[in-house]
Every structure is written in C-alpha cells, then in structure tokens.
Write an enzyme that holds these catalytic residues in place. Sequence first.
Site, PDB file in Angstrom:
ATOM      1  CB  ALA A 129      -0.913  -0.011   1.220  1.00  0.00           C
ATOM      2  CB  SER A 130       0.359   4.560  -1.589  1.00  0.00           C
ATOM      3  OG  SER A 130      -0.854   4.884  -0.921  1.00  0.00           O
ATOM      4  NE  ARG A 131      -2.072   1.673   5.384  1.00  0.00           N
ATOM      5  CZ  ARG A 131      -2.932   1.048   4.610  1.00  0.00           C
ATOM      6  NH1 ARG A 131      -3.323   1.617   3.478  1.00  0.00           N
ATOM      7  NH2 ARG A 131      -3.400  -0.155   4.926  1.00  0.00           N
ATOM      8  CE1 TYR A 132       1.520   0.056   6.559  1.00  0.00           C
ATOM      9  CE2 TYR A 132       0.387  -1.036   4.751  1.00  0.00           C
ATOM     10  CZ  TYR A 132       0.429  -0.628   6.076  1.00  0.00           C
ATOM     11  OH  TYR A 132      -0.610  -0.922   6.918  1.00  0.00           O
ATOM     12  CB  ILE A 133       6.175   1.830  -0.844  1.00  0.00           C
ATOM     13  CG1 ILE A 133       4.950   2.403  -1.546  1.00  0.00           C
ATOM     14  CG2 ILE A 133       6.029   0.329  -0.643  1.00  0.00           C
ATOM     15  CD1 ILE A 133       4.674   1.799  -2.916  1.00  0.00           C
TER      16      ILE A 133
END
Length: 880
Positions: A129-133
């Site tokens: 998910a974009s919040r993790y990368i």
Amino acid sequence: MSEDNLEPLEGEHFYDKQEHPEQQDTITKVTGMYKDWFLDYASYVILERAVPAIEDGFKPVQRRIMHSLKELDDGRYNKVANVVGHTMQYHPHGDASIGDAMVQIGQKDLLIDTQGNWGNILTGDGAAASRYIEARLSKFGLDVLYSPKITPWQLSYDGRRNEPINLPVKFPLLLAQGAEGIAVGLSTKVLPHNFNELIDASIKILKNKPFTLYPDFPTAGIVDVSGYNDGMRGGRVRVRARISQLDKSTLVITQIPFSTNTTSLIDSILKANDKGKIKIKKIEDNTAAEVEIVIHLPTGVSPDKTIDALYAFTACETSVAPLGCVIENHKPLFIGVRDMLKISTQRTVDLLKRELEIQLDELEEQWHFQSLERIFIENRIYRLIEEEETWEGVIKAIDEGLKPFTKHLKRAVTEEDIVRLTEIRIKRISKFDIDKAQEKIEALEASIAQVKHDLENLTDFAIAYFQNLKTKYGKGRERKTELRSFDTIEATKVVLRNTKLYVNRAEGFIGTGLKKDEYVADCSDIDDVIVFLRDGSMMVTKVDVKTFVGKDIIYISIFDKSDKRTTYNMIYRDGKPGPSYVKRFNVTAITRDKLYDLTTGTKGSQVLYFSGNPNGEAEVVTVLLRQVGSIKKLKFEIDFADIGIKGRASRGNTVTKYPIRKIELKEKGISTLKPRRIWFDDTVQRLNVEGRGELLGEFRANDRLLIVNQSGKVKTIIPELTTHFDDGMIVLEKWVPKKPISAIYYDGEKERYYVKRFLIENENKEEVFITEHPNSQLEIVSTDYRPVAEIIFSKVRGVQKEALVTSLEDFIAVKGIKALGNQITTDKVRQINLLEPLPFEAPEEEIPEEMEVKDEDTLSADTTPDGKEEDDGQITMSLD
C-alpha cells in the site's frame, strides 16, 4: 393536447411547443449531442490519459507525478501516499490511478529511487500500500527532467496552480521506458530499449552515422527482431524464455519473456500439461531476485523435445506487436522508433541550446553589474550623492558620474542598474578589493567565452552531454535480452503423443476412439494420418475420434509433410486382366482429405504389394505367377534398389503382363538414400539439412555428433534436428570413434596443468574428463590426430622463460577418459595456445556396402506437368 402541438425528434422523443414556447428555437437533435460528446470523450482519453507526448515521453498523470516529486524534493524519501496526495492538486482523478502509475514508473528503475516493497515484475506480485512505501527522485531524473527556466507552464485543471505542459527531458525517455495505452479508437505500445544503446544511437545521429535500434526487456529472455518493422504498426517480435537442461530429467527457466511473469508462465505450462501437449512430473518456482523455475520430467521424456514443446504450446514463447503512436501538436502521430529517437535527439540539442543561451545571458548580466560595481566603487561615484536631497537627484548624479567610464560596457546603463548600485552596503564598499573584483570579472569572461564556444559547437557539446550521461549512469544497464533468430517450431514434431491411433482395415475406419480395433501408433490431436487402400488410392486426414477413409486399408501411418526420406514401394495390377507395374515414390505436397489415385485409374486396379520405408529402404521380393499357357518361369525376384524413385503419379515399370499369384518378401533392404548432410547454424544454435551455417558432414543411421563443453563435459548424440545446444559448447563435429581427443586442463586441487588424450568409452553417456575440483578448468581441447600446443610461462623476478612447444601425441599416450593425465610443467603458466597440428592422413571412412544410392534432394517431383510420368521400361526377365 393534440398531435399538432407535438413535433417528433429522432429517437422517439417529442417536444411540447405550447408548454415551452421560449425553447422553440433551441432544438438540438439527440444524435448531434451524442456525436459531440463522443468526440470530446475520445479526444480527452487520447490526449489526456492514454497516449504519451513525443516531447517528453510522458502521459499527463506521469508528468504530474514527476512534477510533484520535484516540488517535494528535499533529498529525503517521501511516503508514496504523500506524493499521491500532492499530485491530486494537478490531476483531476482519484488516487488509485496516480498510485498505479507511480508504481509502474518506480518498477522501471530509472527516474524514481524506491524504498520498500514496490512489487516484482518477474513474479507479478503487486506493490505494498502507498502508505508503506517511499520514493524520491533519482539522480538521473534530477539531471535530465528539470529546467524551470525553459519549461512551458499552464494552469492546473482548477486554475489554482501552474503545471508543466511538457517537461524539458534531455534523453529519449519514451524509448527507454516504453509505453502502453488503450485509448478510444487507437492504442499505443512502444517497447523498451537499452539505456546505453539509446545513447550510442543518439550520438550516431549527431554524427550522421547509420544506427540500428532493437528492444531490450527488463525480464531479459531471448528475442527475434526480424519482424520488428521499426516498432511500427504491423511489426512483431518473438520473445522466448531462456531454458536450459540441468540433467536428463530436469529443465530450468532462468529468464522469462516480456509481458509475462512466473505465475502466468507456470499456469500456461500446467495448462499445456493438462491438455496433453507436454508431459511434466513436477514444477517448482524458486524465483526471488532472479527467475528460477525448475521443471522435472518423467522418465523417458526427451528434454530437447520438451523445450521445443514449451516454446510451441506455452507462454515460454510470446509474440509482441509494437505500435508506435504518440501525441504531437495535440494530434496522434504513428511513428517508428528511429524517427522517435531522431526527434528526441534534436529536441535534446534544442533544449541544451536554450539552456546555454539563458546561461550566457545570465553570465553577461553578472559581468555587466560586476563591471558597473567596480566603476561605482573604484571611482568613488557614491560620494556624488552626498549633496542630493531627492531620489531623482541621486539617480541623476550617479548616472552622470558613470558616463565617463561606461564606454566598454556591452549595454547601456539603466535606472534599474543604478538602483542596484544604491543598495550596496557601506561595509562592502569599505572592504572592496580591486584585485579580487578583477579576478571575478575575468572568471566571468572565461565562462562567457566557454558558453559561446559551446553554442558555436553545439553538436559536439550535445555529444559530450550524452557521453557524460553514459559514463555517470550507464554502468549496470547493459543489454539484458539476447538478440537471436528463431527457427519456427512445427507443433506436430514436438507435441506429446498422448493418445493412440487405431484402425479397422476391412470397414475403412481410423481414429482414436476405436479402442477395440487394431492399434497403429501413438499420436496427438494435431497429427495427420496417411492411409493407402487396396484399390490404389491414398488419403491424408487429421486425427479424429472416428473417420471413414475407405474400405480395405493396406497401410496407415502418421504423416509428416516435410519428410523427404520416407519412400513407398508398391506393385499393383492395372485393371482386372491388365499388366502389373512396380514403382517407388515419396509423398510431400498433398491436399488434406483429398483421395489420390496411385494407379493409372483403370477400373478394377489392385495393389499387390506395398511397403513404407522411413529411410528409403529397398527390399527384395519374390514374385510368383499363376500357371497360364506356356509360361516356363513362374518365379522371379525384384530388387527395389533397381527401381528409380519417381513421383507418386508415375505409372511405374512393367513387372509382367501375366497374372501374379503371390508376392513374398525375400530380404529386407538397406537405405538407398545418400547419407544425410547436416549443417549447424550458429545464429539459431540448431542443426539443419537446408545448407545454413557450417557443414558437419554426411550422417548415416548410426553416425553420431561429438560435443565438448567448456565445463569439461563430453558426449555423443544422434544428430536430431530438434537438439538444443548449451552456450558453453566449444566442439561440435561428426564423431570418429577411433580419433582421440586431446586436452590441457588446470587441476584446481594440485594447482598444476595436465595433458591427457582419450577415446569416448561410452557413447550413450555424458562424462566429465577434467577433475571435479571447483577451481579446475579446461584450457584447450583438440580433436586433431596430432595436435601441437604452445605453453607461455609467466615472468619470474623479471626473467622470461622460453615458451614450450610440444606435440601432445609424443607427450602422452591415449589413456582412459578418467585418467588424470601427465603434468605438463611445474612452472607458472601465463597462457596456453593451440598451434597448427602436425600433418596426418586420416583413414578413409568405411562404407558398409557398395551400392548405388539416391540423393533425397534430387528425388523426382510428385507429378509431371501433365499429371503422369512415363514408365521406365520393362524389367528384364525371361518369362517364356
């Protein structure tokens, strides 16, 4: 309401004039509205979503992502979710499309420096998910994408911010990354190309030299670009996985075709296995940073044939159709990759020129003010304003004070220049150093001269720019995909024959469903079957569950239309009371499901003897005649070796005009065809009989090929045209069993060089003839009868020992393949060379039996121009 007050519109819609009199003059047909709406939508999708621009190679969403990354850039990583949120200020769509587009850019490992799980193009796994990368601009992206002073700007969709119309990209980014998109009424598919090759080609364009450009895929693999067509519509490239053989029952896939991943590849292999096209025992996916798919084969399954079958029936070979479509001047343009690169290269030159021009203006402006400042301070002009009480007076006093000293300036002094002079602080004036000021001016003059030189030699400047890009960023970006020409694999030759063919000869039925009848052979559902009937007719038909071909079948077999060696021997009676004829023929060109008559067409004709011979064998038969009249010789022999091979429509040679009682096989024959000449085509790494590549020799049924690999492995094989060869192969030739193999190798354990000579002891087994230590390696190998080697020694304390030249035949006798050999020297060796062998007259090859043989390449055609051939005359025999 009466019908007079209603006026029909297209599409069964009606309009009430009395209720809406104010709208009577604004009627719009629904069809017109649809047309406008569709064109607007199509234009929007083409221009604003799906197709990249020729100027910078970006689609709008990609351009907005890169602009946002630049605005957020502070050298540290940003959460992708933050970048997506920032991009939404410019992009009139949701976050999902932005996030997906950003992941695709990041996976190409060129413009974005990524951190975290960004997915895997090899396995098809998605990103986290974009919040993790996290992401930030790469150094390459910062170097080639941005130059705000020459960037054209426009308002964002809501008018609150400015966004770039195009980024000033100074690199063929579109060709490096590739692009794919589906719009309304058109699509685009630009294949990715190699980073270094693009730079080299751009330099060649600037030097007016010819260049070639072929795709290079991040998944590596092997590609055949013979049909690339410059990446334009109608072109096609074939991409293959790299498959190698670990051992006789194991294959490994280490690279996969573009547009596939290991998951889809394995699914296609399992599907082909379920359909019976191939046969595998087990498949393992060990892919991590690199691809490794291990395929275990059942006992008795050919690895070579399975490799071809994988290419024929699975995603191990895919076909990719490029389509070069870009946006230029707000219109779609269909263009080839060569023209794309030329446009990109010229645009890079133009951008570099504009940057140099801006830099020159800035340097000259700096030189102007530095010179003006020096005049102002050195000549104490600032003291002239002490008596002035108004601002206008101050400006005028300075202007008048400067005039005697400004003749050498490159432009006139403006009021803005004077205002800047008044802003100089007293501290700076008091510490002014004339020498340092002069040094600054001279440094500016040197920079100005350099920029002018670059502008005058713009092409050389652009070439140096590209070369610098290659030096800084080209390392590690070498070509991944191997360019190679492919042979077209015939599916019928590699398909697994997983079903059985049966025949009911009397009733005339063939098929895979006749399990209670006579078994013929194993077959597949794509095979063809050739059938010969007692009445002299022939048919080729597709394998099916049950097919009627004609009663009284005398011969049936799997048919290969490219087989020129299979020869049919036939004796038939022409009509009921007629004479008998003998003929030999091949069958190649046919029309499926058409009944061919192999006799002269006389009613009542019958085949008396028939045989099919895979290698052109010619048997001897005994003909027994019926007792008619005064015939004295009722028994004689026919040797089919005496009969020429003609077309299938020939009448044949006369056997006898008397009735035949019986024909018996007396003696099986040997091949009447010449040994097969086989070539090796290094381009496709395949054997062939069409004369392509290096001639390996003439091969009879039991002749074999000798193969030696750099790893020290040796084996002999029957030369089948489907054979695959390892990349490490260093010897490929016709095997002469009594000719010794000579080798010099380095023993890793003893750290010495050894010489050995040996014969192949087991022709059916692959063996290693050097020691098994991991540091052991083969230096040279020779199949000459009397090889000569040169050993060059390393210098010891500056002293060079004289090279040793030795005949390997004299140095060591022929021993077993497992023998260690003789140590060649105890000195340190720098190089070993193979020299011209000593003269030797090789023994002539023994031919098993003297006989006249036929060349398969000179066999007669199936038919003459008029459809028939004359007979060759009557066989000489005494019948009276």
